[in-house]
Enzyme design. Structure first.
Site, PDB file in Angstrom:
ATOM      1  N   PRO A  64      36.311  38.129  39.622  1.00 11.71           N
ATOM      2  CA  PRO A  64      36.681  36.714  39.551  1.00 11.71           C
ATOM      3  C   PRO A  64      38.097  36.410  40.041  1.00 11.71           C
ATOM      4  O   PRO A  64      38.463  35.240  40.146  1.00 11.71           O
ATOM      5  CB  PRO A  64      36.554  36.394  38.059  1.00 11.71           C
ATOM      6  CG  PRO A  64      36.686  37.699  37.360  1.00 11.71           C
ATOM      7  CD  PRO A  64      36.152  38.741  38.279  1.00 11.71           C
ATOM      8  N   LYS A  65      38.903  37.445  40.343  1.00 11.53           N
ATOM      9  CA  LYS A  65      40.275  37.178  40.772  1.00 11.53           C
ATOM     10  C   LYS A  65      40.508  37.494  42.248  1.00 11.53           C
ATOM     11  O   LYS A  65      41.633  37.683  42.683  1.00 11.53           O
ATOM     12  CB  LYS A  65      41.253  37.983  39.909  1.00 11.53           C
ATOM     13  CG  LYS A  65      41.230  37.514  38.468  1.00 11.53           C
ATOM     14  CD  LYS A  65      42.372  38.083  37.649  1.00 11.53           C
ATOM     15  CE  LYS A  65      42.294  37.544  36.230  1.00 11.53           C
ATOM     16  NZ  LYS A  65      43.360  38.040  35.363  1.00 11.53           N
ATOM     17  N   SER A  66      39.415  37.531  43.024  1.00 13.96           N
ATOM     18  CA  SER A  66      39.560  37.805  44.448  1.00 13.96           C
ATOM     19  C   SER A  66      39.782  36.514  45.224  1.00 13.96           C
ATOM     20  O   SER A  66      38.959  35.598  45.164  1.00 13.96           O
ATOM     21  CB  SER A  66      38.284  38.495  44.959  1.00 13.96           C
ATOM     22  OG  SER A  66      38.133  38.292  46.339  1.00 13.96           O
TER      23      SER A  66
END
Lengths: 256, 374
Positions: A64-66
């Protein structure tokens, strides 16, 4: 027939290429070049992007943090002009991590592009009921008001009442104080235009609420109305109870 | 907070804060030098960030006052050449597209080497073309072809163009105004207009505006208030956003805001105490020394997290800034003093001076062609 065979060859080749990008992404989600090639292939294949939305949602679930996967999602929406899944997707991501920066950024972009403001205040309220210290939700509120309304006196007054409600619940929650002070300062109002808010702060102080955010707000209020001595006393108090910021409080004192 | 509390109580029990507490320079250097030579297969996730690994490690070694053998410097030069894209800019790895962040990292890595012959690897003409291509009409920068837009792009472009003397008005048209829109009601800056105030993006925004000479559009009192409140009263380190957790890397991103604000305030008549920064330098150093050092070398986000080169770089960069106000502040042991870093570029000061001289000479000789034709 030759033309048809060539088309099949290109498509099949491209489908294989698409699979290659899937594998590459699996090994390294941050490979921004591969994501770009994937978009080129998708455009060449002209396929229905329903599967691609599903694929992206899966990658978001695991990474989710890409930056890359969220940007890819944005590109898909630009290609299909279909934002219908995005509020649900960001809501789901935010239920795992209520402060995911990319999710909030994406949600803001979708809201702004497609004007999907309906129900957004309710969503924010729900998040704040869950955690009134969620600064991302407060920031989002500012964004929604800013996008759908004007920061005139009436709006600021209403928003100050909203913030005050939460300040009362948790006087040491920085987010609600930042919201209240921020909407006044950012929009170039002055405190004396909002006597109810000033009275609210004074009352909290009279009730002996211990909060450095209260003291610094009051100090700003007193400074603005020329009551330098009272502001000075508050900075003395802050130097003691919020000593990590001692140098800042001294600086503010010297500005009086 | 409880993991940090355990550490602080243990330290106060055994030693007092004014006894020596070392920065384990040798252990960190061993970790760093090993990393420069080879990285294991676990680093696949950074396969598109190899210039970053160069910069994080080189810069950390520089801060610790050590040097890199010339043979290694030449290998690094060769590697960076291999990721320089034929059309300009630097890529995350070979056979990739050029990216503004990896370009910033590669250029900073080059300037972290101390052999001037390495500087020549940068193709300035193509680099200028790449920066211009990433610039958008509204002033923002796209990170790579078909890529995302956010304020990091403006910072990367501003640093690289300044250090290589390839800046132009066209390249930064509308940029200051776009960056200014990223300042939120809290006073910090977000990645794009509307997003939450965040330490990393705030540092990028402020440093970029300083390089562009456009700091008047900032609400400085609001920014200062936000930045001062990012230091955690218990841990001493910085958080990235309001109501979030402390993280060693913000020692630089948030800590770095203060020298920049000082620079702006010194330009105005102010009652600023010029000998120190407006944050608690001692408390930040205590956090880094006590809570962010990995016993086997390298630095970390917070106790319990594993070491990595990114956190090693930014914990040390933050430590450097916290030590090097006009009056030095060195916590733990006089030997803990590390080299000063430039607050805008985050390259060690002694190198920046050399680079700016080289770069000015470049623009005077063959560089004039670039300036006149574009």
């Amino acid at each position: 027939k030759q033309w048809y065979q060539r088309r099949v060859a290109i498509t099949a080749g491209s489908e294989r290429a698409l699979k290659l990008t899937t594998d590459a992404i699996d090994l390294n989600t941050a490979n921004y070049t591969v994501w770009h090639y994937r978009r080129e292939i998708l455009k060449a294949l002209k396929c229905d992007l329903e599967d691609e939305f599903r694929f992206t949602a899966q990658v978001i679930e695991s990474q989710p943090k890409s930056y890359q996967v969220w940007h890819h999602r944005r590109c898909l929406i630009q290609m299909t002009k279909d934002p219908s899944r995005e509020l649900g997707l960001t809501e789901s991501t935010l239920s795992d991590d209520a402060k995911n920066y990319h999710a909030w950024d994406h949600r803001q972009w979708v809201l702004e592009q497609y004007g999907l403001w309906d129900g957004e205040f309710d969503y924010i309220e729900m998040l704040l009921q869950r955690d009134l210290r969620n600064n991302s939700a407060w920031n989002h509120r500012y964004f929604v008001v800013n996008s759908t309304d004007k920061w005139n006196h009436e709006t600021v007054k209403k928003e100050l009442e909203y913030a005050a409600k939460y300040i009362r619940k948790a006087p040491n929650n920085e987010s609600s104080w930042n919201y209240a002070n921020g909407i006044i300062k950012k929009n170039k109002f002055s405190y004396d235009e909002f006597p109810e808010f000033i009275d609210f702060c004074i009352k909290l102080d009279e009730d002996k609420i211990l909060s450095p955010f209260l003291y610094s707000t009051l100090a700003d209020i007193y400074q603005a109305s020329g009551k330098s001595k009272r502001a000075h006393e508050l900075y003395e108090k802050l130097k003691e109870c919020d000593s990590i910021r001692e140098k800042y409080w001294i600086y503010k004192q010297n500005l009086l | 907070e409880s993991s940090v509390e355990k550490i602080y109580s243990a330290c106060m029990g055994k030693t007092r804060f004014n006894d020596t507490f070392p920065l384990n320079k040798q252990r960190h250097l061993a970790y760093l030098h090993k990393g420069l030579k080879k990285l294991s297969v676990n680093f696949e996730c950074l396969d598109s960030s190899r210039p970053w690994l160069c910069f994080w490690i080189l810069h950390s070694i520089n801060l610790l006052g050590d040097s890199i053998p010339k043979s290694h410097q030449l290998l690094i030069k060769e590697f960076l050449l291999s990721v320089q894209h034929p059309t300009g800019g630097f890529c995350g790895n070979v056979n990739q597209l050029p990216h503004l962040a990896t370009t910033y990292a590669a250029v900073s890595a080059v300037f972290s080497l101390d052999h001037e012959e390495c500087y020549e690897l940068i193709n300035r003409e193509n680099l200028k073309r790449f920066l211009l291509a990433m610039h958008n009409n509204d002033g923002s920068f796209t990170m790579h072809l078909d890529g995302e837009v956010d304020v990091r792009g403006a910072y990367c472009a501003a640093v690289v163009s300044t250090l290589c003397s390839i800046k132009s008005d066209e390249m930064f048209h509308n940029t200051a105004q776009w960056i200014a829109q990223c300042q939120t009601y809290e006073g910090g800056f977000g990645s794009r207009p509307g997003t939450e105030a965040h330490g990393g993006y705030t540092y990028c925004a402020l440093a970029a505006l300083i390089l562009l000479g456009e700091t008047r559009c900032i609400n400085l009192p609001l920014l200062l208030d936000w930045a001062c409140h990012r230091q955690m009263r218990f841990e001493g380190g910085f958080q990235g956003r309001t109501n979030k957790l402390v993280d060693g890397c913000y020692s630089f991103w948030q800590g770095g805001i203060f020298p920049l604000i000082h620079h702006i305030l010194e330009g105005e008549k102010s009652t600023l105490d010029r000998s120190s920064w407006l944050f608690h330098q001692q408390a930040l150093q205590e956090f880094i020394l006590y809570c962010c050092q990995c016993p086997s070398g390298g630095l970390v986000d917070k106790p319990g997290k594993s070491r990595d080169f990114y956190h090693s770089c930014y914990c040390l960069s933050g430590l450097s800034l916290a030590q090097h106000s006009r009056e030095k502040v060195v916590v733990g042991d006089a030997a803990n003093l590390i080299k000063p870093t430039h607050p805008v570029f985050n390259v060690v000061l002694e190198n920046v001076e050399k680079v700016l001289v080289w770069s000015a000479s470049q623009s005077k000789t063959n560089g004039n062609k670039i300036v006149e034709n574009d």
